[in-house]
Structures are given as structure tokens and as C-alpha cells.
Design an enzyme around this catalytic site. Structure first.
Site, PDB file in Angstrom:
ATOM      1  N   GLU A  69       2.925  -9.353  11.201  1.00  0.00           N
ATOM      2  CA  GLU A  69       2.667  -8.872   9.838  1.00  0.00           C
ATOM      3  C   GLU A  69       3.997  -8.480   9.176  1.00  0.00           C
ATOM      4  O   GLU A  69       4.245  -8.788   8.025  1.00  0.00           O
ATOM      5  CB  GLU A  69       1.712  -7.679   9.925  1.00  0.00           C
ATOM      6  CG  GLU A  69       1.108  -7.247   8.605  1.00  0.00           C
ATOM      7  CD  GLU A  69       0.131  -6.091   8.791  1.00  0.00           C
ATOM      8  OE1 GLU A  69       0.019  -5.531   9.909  1.00  0.00           O
ATOM      9  OE2 GLU A  69      -0.531  -5.724   7.789  1.00  0.00           O
ATOM     10  N   ASP A 113       0.760  -1.249   0.000  1.00  0.00           N
ATOM     11  CA  ASP A 113       0.000   0.000   0.000  1.00  0.00           C
ATOM     12  C   ASP A 113       0.792   1.302   0.000  1.00  0.00           C
ATOM     13  O   ASP A 113       0.524   2.188  -0.785  1.00  0.00           O
ATOM     14  CB  ASP A 113      -0.940   0.016   1.218  1.00  0.00           C
ATOM     15  CG  ASP A 113      -1.781  -1.243   1.289  1.00  0.00           C
ATOM     16  OD1 ASP A 113      -1.681  -2.083   0.379  1.00  0.00           O
ATOM     17  OD2 ASP A 113      -2.525  -1.391   2.266  1.00  0.00           O
TER      18      ASP A 113
HETATM   19  C1  9WN Z   1      -5.806  -2.735   2.167  1.00  0.00           C
HETATM   20  C2  9WN Z   1      -4.625  -7.841   4.351  1.00  0.00           C
HETATM   21  C3  9WN Z   1      -4.083  -6.695   3.527  1.00  0.00           C
HETATM   22  C4  9WN Z   1      -2.915  -7.139   2.625  1.00  0.00           C
HETATM   23  C5  9WN Z   1      -2.168  -5.970   2.006  1.00  0.00           C
HETATM   24  C6  9WN Z   1      -1.772  -5.009   3.122  1.00  0.00           C
HETATM   25  C7  9WN Z   1      -3.008  -4.554   3.887  1.00  0.00           C
HETATM   26  C8  9WN Z   1      -5.144  -3.366   3.400  1.00  0.00           C
HETATM   27  C9  9WN Z   1      -5.096  -2.343   4.524  1.00  0.00           C
HETATM   28  O1  9WN Z   1      -3.671  -5.672   4.434  1.00  0.00           O
HETATM   29  O2  9WN Z   1      -3.842  -3.828   3.002  1.00  0.00           O
HETATM   30  O3  9WN Z   1      -6.015  -3.711   1.182  1.00  0.00           O
HETATM   31  O4  9WN Z   1      -6.138  -2.071   5.105  1.00  0.00           O
HETATM   32  O5  9WN Z   1      -4.013  -1.808   4.806  1.00  0.00           O
HETATM   33  O6  9WN Z   1      -1.075  -3.927   2.609  1.00  0.00           O
HETATM   34  O7  9WN Z   1      -1.040  -6.442   1.309  1.00  0.00           O
HETATM   35  O8  9WN Z   1      -3.406  -7.947   1.594  1.00  0.00           O
HETATM   36  O9  9WN Z   1      -3.589  -8.518   5.000  1.00  0.00           O
END
Ligand code: 9WN
Length: 443
Positions: free
Chosen positions: A414, A186
Site C-alpha cells: 500500500e 485520510d
Molecule cells: C477509507 C482503499 C482506501 C483508499 C484511500 C485510503 C484508505 C479508507 C480506510 O483505503 O481509505 O476510505 O479505511 O482507511 O486512504 O485512499 O481509497 O484503498
């Protein structure tokens, strides 16, 4: 078929005893995050199903719990749109706590979106062909796995076709993303420039992530103002890809997204063969996209692959870690030189090496800010897989040991601080656990 627990124990008997507890703890994390149909990335911060998370989780389950691996993909594909799009989020029914929620996405405006389950309207990197292959490769019940793969294959193939036909402007197989969330990384520094050109939203909204996560470890408010603005832009176009591609304020041909697509197509070809079907269309997709990557994303000045801003025609600041993930479409000597420059760091108090998401000497590096420096297990796993595929097995093994030591010391976070090894972000994070199981049993 034997119970998943017994299969895990049986497979662990071939693994160095020092690692066996790590695998059991990883399996317990997945159990804790499983909601009966799918595995949440993290029950508090991410209480729904995410697309590339589901693929990584299925890759871990494939090693010991075939039914869960298949179920994970089936649940995700229940959210697939009529045009083939696999949404980046499939919402758990009635579960609150995440922004943007279904009412913000309003995907009912699209003629292609399902009325149930609720989903987002954007995509994430395609790892699903690779997940299907893992299920076939590691099956405890191979005929059952091949039958399930044959059932799911047309849906993953439709997803790939959607990307080629709708997420590519030149028709040469070079895929593009229209939102930083579509990259899965992101707030990577790659998006700093193209995102700065997006006008922030004027709508008032409330982030829910900051109620459960440290502000320091998440994207900033200025990023979110633009994430939401892009969402609104697409929503105003009824989520129609042909309309969106014409005037999206953000359009990037991302190295990671394209490289994962190439590999997903190659893996789908292997699955097709196992199912007695013709693999050639999938191999042709892989070849077309890798040719387009070599032609358009390879920067002769730096000798690496770089993200391309399709609105300005300029290469973007692509961290070495991301460039290296194109490893499987380069040759081994090139990769070897590339990896030299990666800034792979020694694991604190452990053996092996790990790859930070941004090299520590990069001016954009920050050790705990999400995709701007921390070590992510999925990026390390992808590089490990690529290094093995091109025959750089010693380097691959170094990474494998590095990741295992990191997880052993800190748990399944994470992401991790590259020099202290401390875990950050969501604890008990699903893909960290799943990919550690895969690495352990790949031994
Ligand atoms: C937005 C779920 C997801 C991952 C992404 C990570 C984060 C979401 C957020 O979490 O993104 O899609 O709310 O930040 O960046 O890679 O799939 O783990």
C-alpha cells in the site's frame, strides 16, 4: 479478442526483459484481488470496491485486459446515485470485515441512493474520466473500447456535473470536500487543523481495521472519532448535499481533488471526441475549475497551490507533494522550481527517485504513518503523468524508474518507507500493481 494474458505477453516483448516478471507479478496481484465483478484494493483490509481505487485499477487493466477495465468502472457505476454522486465505497454484497459498514452509513435515508448495491454516502477524487480515456487510448479492440466508453461517458459526465453543482458553494467550479476520506489521503497533515475543529463523536463504535493492520500505520483513534462524527452529521441530514453544504463542520477546497477533476474533464473531452460527441462542455468544466484554482488556491507568498479551509478562509498546511500535483495547471518552469523543492528522495538501493507523501524535512513527517510521509505509488504516478504532460520528461523518467525499483525490491504494498524502501500497510495492494503495469508499458 486475444486473451488478456497473451496481450500482456505481446506488449511485454517491447519492454526491457528485466522488468517483465514484475509486470507478470502485478497482473497476478490483480487476479488475486478480483472477486468476479471488481478488484478489491486488498482482500483483507479493504474487501469492497473504492471509487478512486477502481479508476486506478482500470488504468492498469486498460493496458492488457480491456474487459476487466470496463467491468471495473461498470461495477462501480452500478452504485451511482440518482443525483450523479459516485460513492467512495460500493459494498460487496454480504461481505463483512470493514468499518463503517452499510448499517452505519444508512444511505437509505437519502432519496437519491440506490437500494442495491449498498454504498457509502461520500465521494472520492474524480479520476474516472482519466480511466475511461486510458481504456480508449490503450484498447486492443478499439471499436469495442470506443463503444463501451460511449456507453459509460454520460454516467461519468453526470458524476462531474454532480460535483460542480453540489460540491461547490461559489458556483465558480472550485470543488470542496467535507470529510478527510473524500480526499483519499485520510490522515494527511492537511486535515490536522480543520479536523481539530470537529467535535468527536460520542457514539461507541469498533474499528475493524486494527484487527488486521498495525495501529502505527493507520490513522489514530482521535481521527476516527471525528471521521465518525462527520459521517453522523451527514447521515442526520439524509445525505442531502444542499443541506450538508450549509453547515458542514469540515469544508476544504483541496488541491489534489480539484486538479484531478480538471484532468478528468480534459480526458473526458478526448473520450467524447473519440465517440463522435461534442467535447466542448468538458473542456469548459476543466477551464472553469483551473481558473478558480489559480484564483483561489494559489498562494503568492509560497508560490504554490495550497488547500483552502472554506470555513475559516485560511490556507492549510499542504505538503509539497500535494501542491505539485497541480503540475498540469501550471507552466513547466514553475513546475520545475516546485519539483526542486519537493524533497524527492533517492530510492534506496535503486535507480531513480520517489516522492514521499510529506517531505522528510517537514515537521509533520512520519515514515510509516499512512498519508503522513510514506511513498504512495498513486501520488508518484500522478506526478509522473503531470511531469510528462508539461514536457519535463527527464524528471518524469526518474520517478518512473524509482517506482519500478521500489516495487521490484519490496513488492506491491500500500505504501513504502521513504528511506528504507520497505513495504508497509496492506500487501498485494491493487493500485500499486495496476499503476506499475501502466508505468512499465508506458516505457
Ligand atoms: C477509507 C482503499 C482506501 C483508499 C484511500 C485510503 C484508505 C479508507 C480506510 O483505503 O481509505 O476510505 O479505511 O482507511 O486512504 O485512499 O481509497 O484503498
Amino acid at each position: 479478442m486475444a486473451a488478456a494474458h497473451d496481450i500482456l505477453e505481446e506488449r511485454l516483448s517491447a519492454v526491457d526483459p528485466t522488468w517483465r516478471d514484475l509486470a507478470r507479478e502485478a497482473a497476478a496481484v490483480l487476479d488475486g484481488n478480483f472477486d468476479g465483478a471488481m478488484t478489491r484494493p486488498s482482500p483483507v483490509l479493504y474487501p469492497h470496491q473504492w471509487s478512486w481505487d477502481a479508476a486506478f485499477v482500470a488504468i492498469g487493466y486498460a493496458r492488457f485486459d480491456q474487459a476487466r477495465a470496463i467491468g471495473e468502472l461498470e461495477t462501480l457505476l452500478r452504485g451511482q446515485w440518482a443525483d450523479g454522486l459516485v460513492p467512495h465505497i460500493v459494498f460487496a454484497n454480504g461481505v463483512d470485515g470493514y468499518f463503517p459498514e452499510p448499517a452505519v452509513w444508512e444511505t437509505v435515508r437519502s432519496v437519491a441512493a440506490p437500494s442495491f448495491p449498498a454504498t457509502s454516502g461520500i465521494v472520492q477524487p474524480p479520476v474516472h474520466g482519466s480511466a475511461l480515456r486510458a481504456i480508449v487510448d490503450h484498447a486492443a479492440d478499439r471499436p469495442g473500447a470506443v463503444a463501451a466508453a460511449a456507453r459509460l461517458l454520460p454516467r461519468v459526465a453526470r458524476w462531474h456535473r454532480f460535483l460542480v453543482e453540489r460540491h461547490s458553494r461559489a458556483g465558480d467550479g472550485l470543488l470542496e470536500i467535507w470529510h478527510p476520506w473524500e480526499s483519499g489521503m485520510d490522515n494527511s497533515p492537511i486535515w490536522d487543523d480543520p479536523l481539530a475543529a470537529v467535535a468527536p463523536t460520542t457514539t461507541r463504535y469498533r474499528r475493524k481495521d486494527l484487527a488486521v493492520a498495525s495501529e502505527e500505520e493507520r490513522p489514530g483513534d482521535a481521527d476516527y472519532d471525528r471521521y465518525v462524527a462527520l459521517l453522523e452529521h451527514f447521515r442526520d441530514r439524509a445525505w442531502h448535499p444542499r443541506t450538508i453544504i450549509a453547515d458542514t463542520p469540515f469544508a476544504v477546497a483541496d488541491v489534489l481533488f480539484n486538479a484531478l477533476f480538471v484532468r478528468s474533464c480534459q480526458d473526458l473531452a478526448v473520450v467524447a471526441e473519440a465517440a463522435g460527441e461534442d467535447p466542448t462542455p468538458y473542456l469548459a468544466d476543466a477551464r472553469r475549475t483551473s481558473t478558480a484554482m489559480r484564483r483561489r488556491l494559489h498562494d503568492p507568498d509560497t508560490g504554490t497551490f495550497r488547500d483552502l479551509d472554506l470555513r475559516t478562509g485560511r490556507f492549510l498546511a499542504t505538503p509539497a507533494a500535494v501542491a505539485a500535483l497541480a503540475v498540469e495547471i501550471t507552466d513547466a518552469p514553475v513546475t520545475d522550481r516546485l519539483v526542486e523543492r519537493l524533497g524527492v528522495t533517492a530510492v534506496p538501493a535503486g535507480d531513480g527517485a520517489v516522492l514521499p507523501s510529506v517531505a522528510v524535512d517537514d515537521p509533520a513527517f512520519h515514515p510509516t504513518r499512512y498519508w503522513r510521509g510514506p511513498v504512495w505509488i498513486n501520488l508518484n504516478w500522478l506526478l509522473w503523468r503531470g511531469l510528462r504532460a508539461v514536457g519535463l520528461t527527464d524528471r518524469a523518467e526518474e520517478l518512473r524508474r524509482g517506482i519500478l525499483h521500489l516495487a521490484c525490491r519490496a513488492g506491491f504494498y500500500e505504501h513504502y518507507h521513504p528511506s528504507t524502501g520497505k513495504g508497509h500497510g496492506a500487501p498485494r495492494f491493487a493500485w500499486s500493481a495496476a499503476l506499475v503495469i501502466d508505468l512499465l508499458l508506458a516505457g
